[in-house]
Scaffold this motif. Structure first.
Motif, PDB file in Angstrom:
ATOM      1  N   ARG A  99       4.484  -4.165 -14.720  1.00  0.00           N
ATOM      2  CA  ARG A  99       4.389  -4.634 -13.549  1.00  0.00           C
ATOM      3  C   ARG A  99       5.868  -4.705 -12.909  1.00  0.00           C
ATOM      4  O   ARG A  99       5.806  -4.252 -11.460  1.00  0.00           O
ATOM      5  N   ILE A 100       7.154  -4.973 -13.539  1.00  0.00           N
ATOM      6  CA  ILE A 100       8.191  -5.030 -12.948  1.00  0.00           C
ATOM      7  C   ILE A 100       8.677  -3.632 -12.578  1.00  0.00           C
ATOM      8  O   ILE A 100       9.241  -3.356 -11.226  1.00  0.00           O
ATOM      9  N   ILE A 101       8.322  -2.549 -13.379  1.00  0.00           N
ATOM     10  CA  ILE A 101       8.740  -1.169 -12.871  1.00  0.00           C
ATOM     11  C   ILE A 101       7.957  -0.835 -11.848  1.00  0.00           C
ATOM     12  O   ILE A 101       8.364  -0.100 -10.962  1.00  0.00           O
ATOM     13  N   GLU A 102       6.575  -1.087 -11.686  1.00  0.00           N
ATOM     14  CA  GLU A 102       5.738  -0.710 -10.563  1.00  0.00           C
ATOM     15  C   GLU A 102       6.206  -1.332  -9.274  1.00  0.00           C
ATOM     16  O   GLU A 102       6.281  -0.650  -8.158  1.00  0.00           O
ATOM     17  N   ASN A 103       6.664  -2.720  -9.374  1.00  0.00           N
ATOM     18  CA  ASN A 103       7.312  -2.984  -8.150  1.00  0.00           C
ATOM     19  C   ASN A 103       8.631  -2.547  -7.858  1.00  0.00           C
ATOM     20  O   ASN A 103       8.798  -2.240  -6.650  1.00  0.00           O
ATOM     21  N   GLY A 104       9.463  -2.242  -8.844  1.00  0.00           N
ATOM     22  CA  GLY A 104      10.720  -1.118  -8.450  1.00  0.00           C
ATOM     23  C   GLY A 104      10.194   0.141  -7.609  1.00  0.00           C
ATOM     24  O   GLY A 104      11.007   0.513  -6.785  1.00  0.00           O
ATOM     25  N   GLN A 105       9.184   0.690  -8.249  1.00  0.00           N
ATOM     26  CA  GLN A 105       8.737   1.921  -7.481  1.00  0.00           C
ATOM     27  C   GLN A 105       8.302   1.519  -6.125  1.00  0.00           C
ATOM     28  O   GLN A 105       8.668   2.425  -5.248  1.00  0.00           O
ATOM     29  N   LYS A 106       7.597   0.702  -5.906  1.00  0.00           N
ATOM     30  CA  LYS A 106       7.123   0.204  -4.541  1.00  0.00           C
ATOM     31  C   LYS A 106       8.181  -0.116  -3.695  1.00  0.00           C
ATOM     32  O   LYS A 106       8.344   0.505  -2.573  1.00  0.00           O
ATOM     33  N   LEU A 107       9.309  -0.697  -4.350  1.00  0.00           N
ATOM     34  CA  LEU A 107      10.444  -1.108  -3.282  1.00  0.00           C
ATOM     35  C   LEU A 107      11.217   0.501  -2.949  1.00  0.00           C
ATOM     36  O   LEU A 107      11.506   0.593  -1.903  1.00  0.00           O
ATOM     37  N   SER A 108      11.208   1.385  -3.907  1.00  0.00           N
ATOM     38  CA  SER A 108      11.842   2.554  -3.572  1.00  0.00           C
ATOM     39  C   SER A 108      10.972   3.332  -2.816  1.00  0.00           C
ATOM     40  O   SER A 108      11.730   3.722  -1.779  1.00  0.00           O
ATOM     41  N   ASP A 109       9.700   3.415  -2.733  1.00  0.00           N
ATOM     42  CA  ASP A 109       8.789   4.160  -1.824  1.00  0.00           C
ATOM     43  C   ASP A 109       9.010   3.644  -0.264  1.00  0.00           C
ATOM     44  O   ASP A 109       9.217   4.108   0.507  1.00  0.00           O
ATOM     45  N   HIS A 110       8.962   2.188  -0.437  1.00  0.00           N
ATOM     46  CA  HIS A 110       8.765   1.264   1.081  1.00  0.00           C
ATOM     47  C   HIS A 110      10.358   1.560   1.807  1.00  0.00           C
ATOM     48  O   HIS A 110      10.380   1.938   2.838  1.00  0.00           O
ATOM     49  N   TYR A 111      11.074   1.363   0.842  1.00  0.00           N
ATOM     50  CA  TYR A 111      12.768   1.426   1.640  1.00  0.00           C
ATOM     51  C   TYR A 111      13.518   2.600   1.569  1.00  0.00           C
ATOM     52  O   TYR A 111      14.380   2.779   2.581  1.00  0.00           O
ATOM     53  N   TRP A 112      13.536   3.313   0.721  1.00  0.00           N
ATOM     54  CA  TRP A 112      14.189   4.604   0.516  1.00  0.00           C
ATOM     55  C   TRP A 112      13.739   6.045   0.601  1.00  0.00           C
ATOM     56  O   TRP A 112      14.258   7.046   0.682  1.00  0.00           O
ATOM     57  N   GLY A 116       7.242  10.954   5.281  1.00  0.00           N
ATOM     58  CA  GLY A 116       6.747  12.230   5.086  1.00  0.00           C
ATOM     59  C   GLY A 116       6.794  12.488   3.825  1.00  0.00           C
ATOM     60  O   GLY A 116       5.953  13.167   3.429  1.00  0.00           O
ATOM     61  N   ASP A 117       7.621  11.902   2.908  1.00  0.00           N
ATOM     62  CA  ASP A 117       7.652  12.286   1.459  1.00  0.00           C
ATOM     63  C   ASP A 117       6.399  11.581   0.910  1.00  0.00           C
ATOM     64  O   ASP A 117       6.074  10.395   1.251  1.00  0.00           O
ATOM     65  N   VAL A 118       5.757  12.190  -0.326  1.00  0.00           N
ATOM     66  CA  VAL A 118       4.708  11.591  -0.936  1.00  0.00           C
ATOM     67  C   VAL A 118       5.352  10.671  -2.039  1.00  0.00           C
ATOM     68  O   VAL A 118       6.388  11.260  -2.706  1.00  0.00           O
ATOM     69  N   PRO A 119       5.002   9.366  -2.174  1.00  0.00           N
ATOM     70  CA  PRO A 119       5.614   8.543  -3.246  1.00  0.00           C
ATOM     71  C   PRO A 119       5.468   9.313  -4.770  1.00  0.00           C
ATOM     72  O   PRO A 119       4.571  10.099  -4.742  1.00  0.00           O
ATOM     73  N   LEU A 120       6.168   9.005  -5.456  1.00  0.00           N
ATOM     74  CA  LEU A 120       6.074   9.678  -6.880  1.00  0.00           C
ATOM     75  C   LEU A 120       4.784   9.336  -7.518  1.00  0.00           C
ATOM     76  O   LEU A 120       4.071  10.209  -8.040  1.00  0.00           O
ATOM     77  N   ASP A 121       4.136   7.895  -7.200  1.00  0.00           N
ATOM     78  CA  ASP A 121       2.974   7.721  -7.778  1.00  0.00           C
ATOM     79  C   ASP A 121       2.016   7.446  -6.542  1.00  0.00           C
ATOM     80  O   ASP A 121       1.711   6.411  -5.957  1.00  0.00           O
ATOM     81  N   SER A 122       1.516   8.636  -6.218  1.00  0.00           N
ATOM     82  CA  SER A 122       0.916   8.551  -5.005  1.00  0.00           C
ATOM     83  C   SER A 122      -0.500   8.086  -5.296  1.00  0.00           C
ATOM     84  O   SER A 122      -1.244   7.703  -4.209  1.00  0.00           O
ATOM     85  N   SER A 123      -0.958   7.943  -6.622  1.00  0.00           N
ATOM     86  CA  SER A 123      -2.346   7.288  -6.813  1.00  0.00           C
ATOM     87  C   SER A 123      -2.641   5.839  -6.359  1.00  0.00           C
ATOM     88  O   SER A 123      -3.617   5.391  -6.346  1.00  0.00           O
ATOM     89  N   SER A 124      -1.165   5.107  -6.350  1.00  0.00           N
ATOM     90  CA  SER A 124      -1.515   3.768  -5.951  1.00  0.00           C
ATOM     91  C   SER A 124      -1.284   3.399  -4.693  1.00  0.00           C
ATOM     92  O   SER A 124      -1.319   2.440  -4.408  1.00  0.00           O
ATOM     93  N   SER A 125      -1.107   4.310  -3.733  1.00  0.00           N
ATOM     94  CA  SER A 125      -0.806   4.220  -2.413  1.00  0.00           C
ATOM     95  C   SER A 125      -2.104   4.029  -1.637  1.00  0.00           C
ATOM     96  O   SER A 125      -2.991   4.446  -1.713  1.00  0.00           O
TER      97      SER A 125
END
Length: 125
Positions: A99-112, A116-125
């Protein structure tokens, strides 16, 4: 913490804190800022101390950087949050870690992530 009451029962997405809740949040914010200032200073001090101590040795490589010490702190705090021993990393909860790692991924996707880029884990978007 007491429940936050909404001004309009039809709109609970914008709660207005009571004076007691507002004071609680102010105290919490001040404690967080003080804690973070201490952490940032400790990281700076560790990098400076390591650089100074290494001057008296024959070691030729660059001293550990601020980012190195931040990464060490990150790993130890990650272990702590997962319920593991920060020294041995034993006993952690893999579900909390995920869950912590998922949260970090969401922060990365949202802020950085670039727009137009597809998030690394596009299945959770």
């Amino acid at each position: 913490m007491p429940q936050i009451q909404a001004v309009n029962p039809m709109n609970e997405s914008c709660p207005v804190p009571t004076p007691a809740q507002r004071r609680y949040l102010e105290i919490q914010d001040k404690a967080e800022r003080t804690m973070l200032a201490a952490i940032y200073k400790a990281l700076e001090d560790a990098a400076k101390q390591a650089a100074e101590d290494l001057k008296s040795t024959e070691f030729q490589n660059s001293p550990p950087s601020y980012e190195y010490f931040a990464a060490v702190a990150h790993q130890k705090l990650f272990a702590l949050l997962c319920g593991a021993d920060p020294q041995t990393f034993a006993g952690g909860n893999p579900d909390i870690a995920a869950r912590i790692i998922e949260n970090g991924q969401k922060l990365s996707d949202h802020y950085w992530a670039k727009k137009g880029d597809v998030p690394l884990d596009s299945s959770s978007s």
